[in-house]
Scaffold this motif. Structure first.
Motif, PDB file in Angstrom:
ATOM      1  N   LEU A   1      27.993  43.775  20.750  1.00 24.31           N
ATOM      2  CA  LEU A   1      26.800  43.296  21.448  1.00 24.31           C
ATOM      3  C   LEU A   1      26.890  41.777  21.550  1.00 24.31           C
ATOM      4  N   LYS A   2      26.851  41.280  22.783  1.00 22.09           N
ATOM      5  CA  LYS A   2      26.995  39.853  23.027  1.00 22.09           C
ATOM      6  C   LYS A   2      25.614  39.205  23.201  1.00 22.09           C
TER       7      LYS A   2
ATOM      8  N   LYS B   1      24.966  50.928  28.796  1.00 18.68           N
ATOM      9  CA  LYS B   1      26.357  51.186  29.171  1.00 18.68           C
ATOM     10  C   LYS B   1      27.120  51.829  28.014  1.00 18.68           C
TER      11      LYS B   1
ATOM     12  N   ALA C   1      27.190  41.658  31.811  1.00 15.98           N
ATOM     13  CA  ALA C   1      26.707  42.508  30.717  1.00 15.98           C
ATOM     14  C   ALA C   1      27.060  43.976  30.938  1.00 15.98           C
ATOM     15  N   GLY C   2      27.499  44.320  32.163  1.00 18.87           N
ATOM     16  CA  GLY C   2      27.931  45.690  32.440  1.00 18.87           C
ATOM     17  C   GLY C   2      27.171  46.411  33.522  1.00 18.87           C
TER      18      GLY C   2
ATOM     19  N   GLN D   1      23.755  46.243  28.065  1.00 16.76           N
ATOM     20  CA  GLN D   1      24.916  46.536  27.210  1.00 16.76           C
ATOM     21  C   GLN D   1      24.738  47.843  26.448  1.00 16.76           C
TER      22      GLN D   1
END
Length: 321
Positions: free
Chosen positions: A288-289, A159, A181-182, A156
């Motif tokens: 942000l996960k 990216k 998440a990318g 994340q």
């Protein structure tokens, strides 16, 4: 209080659930009532004696909870504050005695569980891509173990900095997490040669940086993936330590090798507060996960270690007293 302690190095079975005296706060210390504990590979290394911490040892270096007492000289946290910390031993317990300078107050709206999930792995991801190698827009990077706790956060962040992100995982389920998440291209290392896939995708131009927490199994391939003057950032050894190497393998392309650690990137209060503030701020804003997929009771710490070491987990592993 209850705690998980070892009196000998070895497998998960050496983790014993025991009674220990409640801690008392001395000068510049605080007692934290633990609500959530972060489980990390460094705990496994210490338990095995790879990084021997000295015995007896209460496991763990990351947790969050509520301040229950403070000693003289403590002024930036108070009784009743919800705080998080890492890089200090003794977190697998109902209470912990912590140097007060290491405690970070949780932003309003975030829980102790968020703190235990974000501190060590979030700050690790942060220093890796902001300091060890400063990722820039257009960089091509490789994040090994992209479905792990650090991996998902690092993808994340890379990216967000504008990088094209390759990632390696072991299963299609984990590949979906890395993509979520990318990650731009996910490689199943159980089915594909990741170095060959990256060479093909980059037309042999290579990568600016590889972030590798796997160690022995991926080291040679990671070096081979690098562009001239690329960075090999070895920050873990989940598959075992890297064998002795001839430094001349870095000479073909003037490549860099570094073995960083979080302690060197949070060496004082100002740096710790800045790094933790950035990570927790992004968690609060949703930029942000966090993924907390596996929660165990404190008494089940041995099983948590078995599953983490066996790569049966994704995201963050949490213990709850």
């Amino acid at each position: 209080m209850k705690a998980v302690q070892i009196t000998e190095y070895g497998g998960p079975e050496v983790l014993k659930y025991v009674d220990l005296p409640d801690p008392l706060a001395g000068p510049e210390q605080a007692v934290v009532e633990i609500q959530a504990v972060g489980v990390n590979f460094t705990d496994i290394y210490s338990r095995m004696g790879v990084n021997p911490p000295g015995l007896p040892w209460v496991a763990g270096v990351e947790a969050a909870g509520v301040v229950r007492a403070v000693g003289p000289g403590v002024d930036h946290v108070a009784v009743g504050d919800t705080v998080a910390y890492c890089s200090h031993p003794g977190s697998y317990a109902e209470q912990a005695l912590v140097p007060a300078w290491r405690l970070i107050r949780m932003p309003e709206g975030l829980s102790a569980r968020d703190g235990a999930a974000a501190m060590l792995q979030g700050m690790t991801a942060h220093y890796l891509c902001y300091d060890t190698y400063q990722v820039k827009a257009g960089d091509r990077v490789l994040v090994h173990s992209g479905a792990g706790g650090v991996g998902l956060l690092l993808i994340q962040m890379c990216k967000a900095l504008g990088a094209y992100v390759f990632s390696t995982v072991s299963t299609e389920v984990k590949a979906e997490l890395a993509r979520g998440a990318g990650a731009d291209q996910v490689i199943l290392y159980t089915q594909q040669d990741f170095a060959a896939e990256i060479a093909r995708a980059t037309e042999d131009d290579g990568l600016q940086v590889v972030y590798d927490a796997v160690g022995k199994d991926t080291f040679d391939g990671s070096i081979a993936c690098l562009a001239p003057r690329g960075y090999m950032v070895l920050y873990g050894q989940a598959s075992g330590p890297v064998p002795s190497m001839d430094p001349r393998v870095l000479g073909n392309g003037s490549k860099f090798l570094t073995r960083p650690g979080l302690g060197d990137y949070t060496a004082n209060r100002a740096e710790l507060a800045k790094r933790a503030g950035a990570v927790l701020g992004w968690v609060k804003s949703g930029e942000l996960k966090l993924r907390v997929e596996h929660t165990f009771t404190l008494s089940d710490a041995a099983e948590a270690h078995r599953q983490l070491a066996g790569r049966a987990t994704t995201g963050k592993v949490i213990l709850t007293p």
